[in-house]
Write a protein that holds these residues in place. Structure first.
Motif, short mmCIF file in Angstrom:
data_model
loop_
_atom_site.label_atom_id
_atom_site.label_comp_id
_atom_site.label_asym_id
_atom_site.label_seq_id
_atom_site.Cartn_x
_atom_site.Cartn_y
_atom_site.Cartn_z
N ASP A 34 0.86 -1.19 0.00
CA ASP A 34 0.00 0.00 0.00
C ASP A 34 0.89 1.23 0.00
OD1 ASP A 34 -2.00 1.85 0.25
OD2 ASP A 34 -2.73 1.16 2.19
N SER A 35 0.63 2.15 -0.89
CA SER A 35 1.39 3.39 -0.96
C SER A 35 0.64 4.47 -0.19
CB SER A 35 1.59 3.83 -2.41
OG SER A 35 2.26 5.07 -2.47
N VAL A 36 1.26 4.96 0.87
CA VAL A 36 0.66 5.99 1.71
C VAL A 36 1.68 7.12 1.88
CG1 VAL A 36 -0.39 6.50 3.95
CG2 VAL A 36 -0.61 4.21 2.97
N GLY A 37 1.24 8.35 1.73
CA GLY A 37 2.16 9.47 1.92
C GLY A 37 1.45 10.79 1.76
N PHE A 38 2.20 11.87 1.93
CA PHE A 38 1.63 13.20 1.81
C PHE A 38 1.63 13.65 0.35
CE2 PHE A 38 3.24 13.12 6.21
CZ PHE A 38 2.07 13.46 6.87
N GLU A 39 0.50 14.17 -0.09
CA GLU A 39 0.38 14.63 -1.47
C GLU A 39 0.69 16.12 -1.53
OE1 GLU A 39 -3.05 12.80 -3.71
OE2 GLU A 39 -3.57 12.20 -1.68
N THR A 40 1.95 16.43 -1.73
CA THR A 40 2.37 17.82 -1.85
C THR A 40 2.13 18.28 -3.28
OG1 THR A 40 4.60 17.08 -2.37
CG2 THR A 40 4.10 17.54 -0.06
N THR A 41 2.44 19.54 -3.55
CA THR A 41 2.19 20.10 -4.88
C THR A 41 3.01 19.38 -5.96
OG1 THR A 41 3.85 21.79 -4.40
CG2 THR A 41 1.55 22.40 -4.11
N ASP A 42 4.16 18.83 -5.57
CA ASP A 42 4.99 18.13 -6.55
C ASP A 42 4.79 16.62 -6.52
OD1 ASP A 42 6.12 17.71 -4.09
OD2 ASP A 42 8.18 18.11 -4.72
N PHE A 43 3.72 16.17 -5.83
CA PHE A 43 3.43 14.74 -5.77
C PHE A 43 3.21 14.19 -7.18
CE2 PHE A 43 0.07 11.51 -6.01
CZ PHE A 43 0.67 10.48 -5.31
N ASN A 44 3.83 13.05 -7.44
CA ASN A 44 3.65 12.40 -8.73
C ASN A 44 3.80 10.89 -8.54
OD1 ASN A 44 3.79 11.41 -11.40
ND2 ASN A 44 4.55 13.39 -12.13
N TYR A 45 2.74 10.17 -8.80
CA TYR A 45 2.75 8.73 -8.61
C TYR A 45 3.77 8.04 -9.51
CZ TYR A 45 0.74 7.64 -13.09
OH TYR A 45 0.58 7.49 -14.44
N LYS A 46 4.17 8.70 -10.61
CA LYS A 46 5.04 8.06 -11.59
C LYS A 46 6.37 7.62 -10.99
CE LYS A 46 3.06 10.44 -15.58
NZ LYS A 46 3.29 11.42 -16.66
N ALA A 47 6.78 8.29 -9.90
CA ALA A 47 8.03 7.92 -9.24
C ALA A 47 7.95 6.52 -8.63
CB ALA A 47 8.38 8.94 -8.16
N LYS A 48 6.72 6.02 -8.44
CA LYS A 48 6.54 4.72 -7.81
C LYS A 48 6.03 3.64 -8.76
CE LYS A 48 5.58 6.77 -3.30
NZ LYS A 48 4.67 6.80 -2.13
N VAL A 49 5.83 3.98 -10.01
CA VAL A 49 5.22 3.04 -10.95
C VAL A 49 6.04 1.76 -11.09
CG1 VAL A 49 4.79 2.65 -13.41
CG2 VAL A 49 3.85 4.65 -12.31
N GLN A 50 7.35 1.90 -11.23
CA GLN A 50 8.19 0.71 -11.40
C GLN A 50 8.09 -0.21 -10.18
OE1 GLN A 50 12.28 1.58 -12.29
NE2 GLN A 50 12.85 -0.55 -12.59
#
Length: 199
Positions: A34-50
């Motif tokens: 499960d991916s849990v974290g703070f969604e800041t203005t620069d949040f981008n799920y793509k960093a975790k896709v791999q």
């Protein structure tokens, strides 16, 4: 290599070791990530896709907390992120995705134009359609979602869509959870009662 990658590698190594030892029940308990974290203005799920794809390729259930928070006036951006994540094919389940529960018709017109509100409504519909097509589960935690969204609702003036609308208009049957009962003082049964009382 990130800490998240190390954790998934460690998780998979333990699972494989248990399988090799014939401890199949134990291995099955390592069910998913499960991916849990703070969604800041620069949040981008793509960093975790791999990382998410690796977990999925190893038959782990992949959940993602996304769309729980956005800057005032930034609901469309949050929905864009959700849509990209859904279309990436890496997740089995979205969790506490509050942005999909916003009733666009209640948004403050001082923050959102009529055109933006239509775009938000259309985007929610498209995301739900994509979720149905891909079989992506949708988990909500009524009490937690209400608490987490108080500031946003106060600033943007919106209300939640009803559970009935979620099920009849969008054809989504959500998974109901109590999130963190020890912290917010609720229970699984109370969450169902809350939904029943509020329609």
């Amino acid at each position: 290599i990130t800490k998240s990658q190390q954790l998934v590698d460690w998780w998979l190594a333990i699972q494989n070791q248990w399988i090799a030892e014939g401890r199949y029940d134990d291995a099955a308990r390592l069910f998913g990530v499960d991916s849990v974290g703070f969604e800041t203005t620069d949040f981008n799920y793509k960093a975790k896709v791999q990382l998410l794809q690796k977990a999925r390729d190893h038959h782990l259930w992949v959940k993602f907390h996304v769309g729980e928070w956005w800057h005032t006036g930034g609901l469309k951006h949050a929905l864009d992120q959700i849509q990209e994540l859904v279309q990436s094919g890496t997740v089995h389940q979205l969790t506490n995705t509050i942005a999909l529960l916003v009733d666009p018709n209640t948004l403050d017109h001082r923050l959102y134009t009529a055109r933006q509100i239509r775009e938000i409504s259309d985007l929610q519909r498209v995301i739900f359609e994509e979720m149905r097509t891909r079989g992506i589960a949708f988990e909500i935690s009524p009490t937690s979602n209400e608490i987490m969204s108080r500031a946003s609702r106060r600033e943007e003036g919106w209300d939640f869509i009803s559970i009935a609308e979620l099920m009849t208009r969008h054809h989504i049957i959500p998974i109901i959870t109590d999130d963190d009962p020890g912290l917010i003082g609720t229970s699984f049964a109370q969450e169902f009662l809350r939904l029943y009382m509020n329609g």
